[in-house]
Design an enzyme around this catalytic site. Sequence first.
Site, PDB file in Angstrom:
ATOM      1  N   GLU A  83      42.767  52.672  43.067  1.00 27.14           N
ATOM      2  CA  GLU A  83      42.777  52.470  44.531  1.00 27.14           C
ATOM      3  C   GLU A  83      42.131  51.113  44.755  1.00 27.14           C
ATOM      4  O   GLU A  83      40.918  50.957  44.575  1.00 27.14           O
ATOM      5  CB  GLU A  83      41.965  53.575  45.226  1.00 27.14           C
ATOM      6  CG  GLU A  83      42.523  54.972  45.045  1.00 27.14           C
ATOM      7  CD  GLU A  83      43.770  55.253  45.892  1.00 27.14           C
ATOM      8  OE1 GLU A  83      44.226  54.351  46.605  1.00 27.14           O
ATOM      9  OE2 GLU A  83      44.282  56.380  45.802  1.00 27.14           O
TER      10      GLU A  83
ATOM     11  N   ASN B 164      31.256  50.333  49.175  1.00 26.70           N
ATOM     12  CA  ASN B 164      31.434  50.366  50.637  1.00 26.70           C
ATOM     13  C   ASN B 164      31.322  51.766  51.247  1.00 26.70           C
ATOM     14  O   ASN B 164      30.799  51.915  52.347  1.00 26.70           O
ATOM     15  CB  ASN B 164      32.737  49.663  51.052  1.00 26.70           C
ATOM     16  CG  ASN B 164      33.969  50.281  50.441  1.00 26.70           C
ATOM     17  OD1 ASN B 164      33.883  51.034  49.471  1.00 26.70           O
ATOM     18  ND2 ASN B 164      35.116  49.963  50.994  1.00 26.70           N
TER      19      ASN B 164
ATOM     20  N   THR C 101      39.308  43.915  39.303  1.00 28.59           N
ATOM     21  CA  THR C 101      38.670  44.847  38.369  1.00 28.59           C
ATOM     22  C   THR C 101      39.658  45.936  37.953  1.00 28.59           C
ATOM     23  O   THR C 101      39.662  46.375  36.800  1.00 28.59           O
ATOM     24  CB  THR C 101      37.414  45.494  39.002  1.00 28.59           C
ATOM     25  OG1 THR C 101      36.611  44.464  39.562  1.00 28.59           O
ATOM     26  CG2 THR C 101      36.601  46.238  37.975  1.00 28.59           C
ATOM     27  N   GLY C 102      40.519  46.361  38.884  1.00 26.61           N
ATOM     28  CA  GLY C 102      41.523  47.385  38.569  1.00 26.61           C
ATOM     29  C   GLY C 102      42.393  46.961  37.391  1.00 26.61           C
ATOM     30  O   GLY C 102      42.721  47.778  36.525  1.00 26.61           O
TER      31      GLY C 102
ATOM     32  N   CYS D 241      38.514  49.065  52.776  1.00 27.87           N
ATOM     33  CA  CYS D 241      39.763  48.663  52.117  1.00 27.87           C
ATOM     34  C   CYS D 241      40.898  48.600  53.136  1.00 27.87           C
ATOM     35  O   CYS D 241      41.741  47.720  53.076  1.00 27.87           O
ATOM     36  CB  CYS D 241      40.089  49.602  50.966  1.00 27.87           C
ATOM     37  SG  CYS D 241      40.121  51.335  51.432  1.00 27.87           S
TER      38      CYS D 241
ATOM     39  N   GLU E 264      45.767  59.313  45.788  1.00 28.17           N
ATOM     40  CA  GLU E 264      44.837  60.428  45.900  1.00 28.17           C
ATOM     41  C   GLU E 264      45.228  61.266  47.120  1.00 28.17           C
ATOM     42  O   GLU E 264      46.080  60.862  47.894  1.00 28.17           O
ATOM     43  CB  GLU E 264      43.398  59.908  46.066  1.00 28.17           C
ATOM     44  CG  GLU E 264      42.901  59.182  44.819  1.00 28.17           C
ATOM     45  CD  GLU E 264      41.480  58.631  44.951  1.00 28.17           C
ATOM     46  OE1 GLU E 264      41.065  58.286  46.073  1.00 28.17           O
ATOM     47  OE2 GLU E 264      40.799  58.534  43.914  1.00 28.17           O
TER      48      GLU E 264
ATOM     49  N   GLY F  58      38.161  50.141  43.736  1.00 26.23           N
ATOM     50  CA  GLY F  58      37.463  48.852  43.739  1.00 26.23           C
ATOM     51  C   GLY F  58      38.461  47.732  43.946  1.00 26.23           C
ATOM     52  O   GLY F  58      39.541  47.948  44.514  1.00 26.23           O
ATOM     53  N   SER F  59      38.128  46.547  43.475  1.00 24.70           N
ATOM     54  CA  SER F  59      38.986  45.386  43.740  1.00 24.70           C
ATOM     55  C   SER F  59      40.192  45.375  42.800  1.00 24.70           C
ATOM     56  O   SER F  59      40.162  45.970  41.714  1.00 24.70           O
ATOM     57  CB  SER F  59      38.173  44.107  43.563  1.00 24.70           C
ATOM     58  OG  SER F  59      37.760  44.017  42.219  1.00 24.70           O
TER      59      SER F  59
END
Length: 495
Positions: free
Chosen positions: A261, A165, A243-244, A295, A474, A239-240
Amino acid sequence: MSPTAVHSMKGAKDPPSKLDFTTFHNVINGKLVPTKKTRHGINPATLEALPEVPVSTPEDVDAAMDAGKAAFKLWRNTPWNERSKAVNAFAEALLEHKAEFAKLLTKEQGKPIPMAENEVDTAYTFLTTFASLQLQEEVMAEDDKKQTIVRYTPLGIVVGIVPWNFPIMLACGKLAPALLTGNSIVIKPSPFTPYCDMKLVELGQRFFPAGVLQILSGDDELGPWLTAHPAPAKISFTGSSATGKKVMESAAKTLKRVTLELGGKDPAIICSDVDIASVAPQIATMAFLNSGQVCLAIKRIYVHAAIYDEFRDAVAAHTRKLVLGNGEAAGVFMGPVQNKMQYEKVSEFFSDVEARKMKIVAGGEAPPADPAKQGGYYIKPTIIDAPPDNSRIAMEEPFGPIVPMMKWDSEEDVIARANDTQMGLGASVWSKDLDQAARIARQLEAGSVWVNTHLEVDPMAPFGGHKESGVGFEFGLGGLKQFCNTQALYMKKKA
Ligand code: NAD
């Protein structure tokens, strides 16, 4: 370098003095490296094929890891101010190429040119803001016999996994803190948007020694290879949430550090006293920016019952004015969604809305099953009027331009509903009464909470998610520390 790693450097060449925005290579050990197999992305606005990009093999991963390990030994001992100078010089070079990067970003990602330019500007701000920071040793205790110091030492090789994105901004948000703190980094772009990231890392070769900043492009196998590889000390992943979880599981096997994140389902809580004419357009904008693929976009709108109908109609009216089209054309507010997978995922939400006969107040036409019928992955911005709290659209993250609006009448109730989710990325409260707004805001379970705005992030403030929206954070000095080991150094003054 191992024999297989040396083999995978076949055909390697030095980066040319001028960036060529039409050819794309892995960058390993300071060289542009081709791969035997290639693949390509798709322009989401036209469905045209974009140029070929590398498909990395496990040998390419080994080569990048070997080079990253060797470079780390040198880079960790490079003084902070030199590392910071390199990051600043890189930032200036990125800005000089803003127009080319923005054009390429629009082609691969779909966002309108002004927003692509804005992404380059934000990436520049991230790079230069982080480069203005420095982690100092801290003296925790001292007397005439001893001194206790806390130090921050780099971890080693970091892998930065980037989604589709905001490919430029999010890659810069990882590489700057990693490099400033003395780590080497390998960027893995999304297979949907590898182009700008590959040019970004190629540009970086002018400022960082070979092996310090590298990139590997690949298919769906590459991410798992990188997270499972024994060499990286940390995975910085955006990412999603699904997947995290896989990344964390894979990283656990070698106890790699992770920053995750992840996804969001941000609520915006609208109180009864807002100025509808000014707030409603802001809410629509922050829900549909980047076609809802942010996000931190507003993904649930809770409106006080006293103004519900009027506010809903104002948001719907503004939403109908948002221009959807090819991001290369002037005056377009939102482009297509970025890829086929996303197009199909968002379409499922439309099917559910239709099946459950929910009320639509703007947009609403389900996108055609075959996007070729409209020449791209276009989906009209859509608002669903008062869906049940347990419906998919109220609970899940579509990550596309479809948003639910719900009614509330007691603070206690809206706070409970806003928090009733596994997500906890962002949330906002909108009211003229700052006491009321702050009272509600302080009870929201999210990493970023705003009053009378949404989506604004400050690179000096920690950015991360609560619950399943993330692990770690972050940005700012604290963000730099996440790329370091902490060390307590106990110094006795006499042997
Ligand atoms: P995704 O999780 O599908 O992919 C993200 C990256 O992970 C890509 O580079 C992908 O190739 C890689 N990947 C996929 N499977 C992997 C695996 N098993 N191991 C290692 N890497 C793997 O996410 P996406 O669809 O690209 O992005 C959208 C999601 O990202 C949304 O949920 C959005 O909310 C979230 N997001 C979060 C933030 C944030 O800062 N919190 C920012 C942007 C996007």
